[in-house]
Design a protein around this motif. Structure first.
Motif, PDB file in Angstrom:
ATOM      1  N   UNK A 149      -7.808 -10.151 -10.924  1.00 31.48           N
ATOM      2  CA  UNK A 149      -7.106  -8.768 -11.432  1.00 31.48           C
ATOM      3  C   UNK A 149      -7.460  -7.564 -10.793  1.00 31.48           C
ATOM      4  N   UNK A 150      -6.571  -6.554 -10.617  1.00 30.47           N
ATOM      5  CA  UNK A 150      -6.892  -5.258  -9.918  1.00 30.47           C
ATOM      6  C   UNK A 150      -6.598  -4.339 -10.898  1.00 30.47           C
ATOM      7  N   UNK A 151      -7.542  -3.197 -11.051  1.00 26.12           N
ATOM      8  CA  UNK A 151      -7.212  -2.116 -11.884  1.00 26.12           C
ATOM      9  C   UNK A 151      -7.586  -0.836 -10.740  1.00 26.12           C
ATOM     10  N   UNK A 152      -6.406  -0.040 -10.654  1.00 27.53           N
ATOM     11  CA  UNK A 152      -6.571   1.226 -10.102  1.00 27.53           C
ATOM     12  C   UNK A 152      -6.681   2.490 -10.790  1.00 27.53           C
ATOM     13  N   UNK A 153      -7.820   3.218 -10.852  1.00 29.36           N
ATOM     14  CA  UNK A 153      -8.007   4.487 -11.541  1.00 29.36           C
ATOM     15  C   UNK A 153      -7.880   5.578 -10.658  1.00 29.36           C
ATOM     16  N   UNK A 154      -7.040   6.318 -10.709  1.00 36.23           N
ATOM     17  CA  UNK A 154      -6.995   7.598  -9.828  1.00 36.23           C
ATOM     18  C   UNK A 154      -6.684   8.621 -10.318  1.00 36.23           C
ATOM     19  N   UNK A 155      -7.168   9.946  -9.685  1.00 36.10           N
ATOM     20  CA  UNK A 155      -6.972  11.276 -10.214  1.00 36.10           C
ATOM     21  C   UNK A 155      -5.775  11.793  -9.733  1.00 36.10           C
ATOM     22  N   UNK A 156      -4.666  12.367 -10.245  1.00 35.53           N
ATOM     23  CA  UNK A 156      -3.407  13.076  -9.846  1.00 35.53           C
ATOM     24  C   UNK A 156      -3.759  13.999  -8.971  1.00 35.53           C
ATOM     25  N   UNK A 157      -4.930  14.689  -8.904  1.00 33.65           N
ATOM     26  CA  UNK A 157      -5.310  15.965  -8.309  1.00 33.65           C
ATOM     27  C   UNK A 157      -6.088  15.514  -7.098  1.00 33.65           C
ATOM     28  N   UNK A 158      -6.200  14.105  -6.741  1.00 30.45           N
ATOM     29  CA  UNK A 158      -6.954  13.890  -5.520  1.00 30.45           C
ATOM     30  C   UNK A 158      -6.588  14.428  -4.404  1.00 30.45           C
ATOM     31  N   UNK A 159      -7.415  15.254  -3.709  1.00 31.49           N
ATOM     32  CA  UNK A 159      -7.230  15.993  -2.507  1.00 31.49           C
ATOM     33  C   UNK A 159      -7.557  15.172  -1.267  1.00 31.49           C
ATOM     34  N   UNK A 160      -8.522  14.069  -1.643  1.00 29.03           N
ATOM     35  CA  UNK A 160      -8.880  13.190  -0.216  1.00 29.03           C
ATOM     36  C   UNK A 160      -8.182  11.964   0.002  1.00 29.03           C
ATOM     37  N   UNK A 161      -7.565  11.556  -1.057  1.00 24.03           N
ATOM     38  CA  UNK A 161      -6.574  10.258  -1.039  1.00 24.03           C
ATOM     39  C   UNK A 161      -5.484  10.320  -2.205  1.00 24.03           C
ATOM     40  N   UNK A 162      -4.328  10.922  -1.681  1.00 22.37           N
ATOM     41  CA  UNK A 162      -3.519  11.188  -2.613  1.00 22.37           C
ATOM     42  C   UNK A 162      -3.085  10.215  -3.526  1.00 22.37           C
ATOM     43  N   UNK A 163      -3.135  10.518  -4.854  1.00 24.86           N
ATOM     44  CA  UNK A 163      -2.706   9.557  -5.921  1.00 24.86           C
ATOM     45  C   UNK A 163      -1.608   8.774  -5.608  1.00 24.86           C
ATOM     46  N   UNK A 164      -0.523   9.226  -4.834  1.00 20.36           N
ATOM     47  CA  UNK A 164       0.660   8.463  -4.398  1.00 20.36           C
ATOM     48  C   UNK A 164       0.385   7.202  -3.808  1.00 20.36           C
ATOM     49  N   UNK A 165      -0.665   6.986  -3.220  1.00 20.84           N
ATOM     50  CA  UNK A 165      -1.046   5.973  -2.511  1.00 20.84           C
ATOM     51  C   UNK A 165      -1.620   4.818  -3.220  1.00 20.84           C
ATOM     52  N   UNK A 166      -1.695   5.003  -4.853  1.00 19.83           N
ATOM     53  CA  UNK A 166      -1.908   4.113  -5.790  1.00 19.83           C
ATOM     54  C   UNK A 166      -0.717   3.025  -5.922  1.00 19.83           C
ATOM     55  N   UNK A 167       0.246   3.402  -5.494  1.00 15.42           N
ATOM     56  CA  UNK A 167       1.569   2.566  -5.696  1.00 15.42           C
ATOM     57  C   UNK A 167       1.427   1.426  -4.701  1.00 15.42           C
ATOM     58  N   UNK A 168       0.674   1.797  -3.524  1.00 16.26           N
ATOM     59  CA  UNK A 168       0.671   0.967  -2.345  1.00 16.26           C
ATOM     60  C   UNK A 168      -0.168  -0.371  -2.524  1.00 16.26           C
ATOM     61  N   UNK A 169      -0.899  -0.241  -4.031  1.00 14.58           N
ATOM     62  CA  UNK A 169      -1.866  -1.544  -4.124  1.00 14.58           C
ATOM     63  C   UNK A 169      -0.895  -2.261  -4.988  1.00 14.58           C
ATOM     64  N   UNK A 170      -0.216  -3.478  -4.328  1.00 18.05           N
ATOM     65  CA  UNK A 170       0.636  -4.211  -4.929  1.00 18.05           C
ATOM     66  C   UNK A 170      -0.097  -5.086  -5.907  1.00 18.05           C
ATOM     67  N   UNK A 171       0.522  -5.178  -7.105  1.00 15.13           N
ATOM     68  CA  UNK A 171       0.295  -6.135  -8.134  1.00 15.13           C
ATOM     69  C   UNK A 171      -1.097  -5.482  -9.164  1.00 15.13           C
TER      70      UNK A 171
END
Length: 71
Positions: free
Chosen positions: A15-37
């Motif tokens: 199981x994988x959980x991704x925790x991401x800040x919406x204001x991340x300027x280094x790696x945009x939070x939109x990339x969280x959706x790329x982590x399938x499953x």
């Protein structure tokens, strides 16, 4: 490092959980959706150091992942 590809390579075996800040300027939070499953937790108004900026919310996401993990 392509974290999304690494997660895809394990094929859902862990199981994988991704925790991401919406204001991340280094790696945009939109990339969280790329982590399938993965279970994705977006933390509002947090940046790249979400665990330092919003520790209680990150801890909550981790505790939820543990509580809902199979096994």
């Amino acid at each position: 490092i392509d974290a999304a590809a690494a997660v895809a390579a394990i094929g859902g075996a862990v199981p994988v959980t991704v925790v991401w800040g919406t204001e991340d300027r280094i790696i945009p939070s939109g990339q969280a959706e790329a982590v399938a499953g993965a279970a994705v937790h977006l933390i509002d108004s947090a940046g790249h150091m979400t665990h330092m900026e919003r520790p209680a919310e990150v801890q909550g996401a981790i505790e939820e992942a543990i509580a809902t993990a199979p096994g």
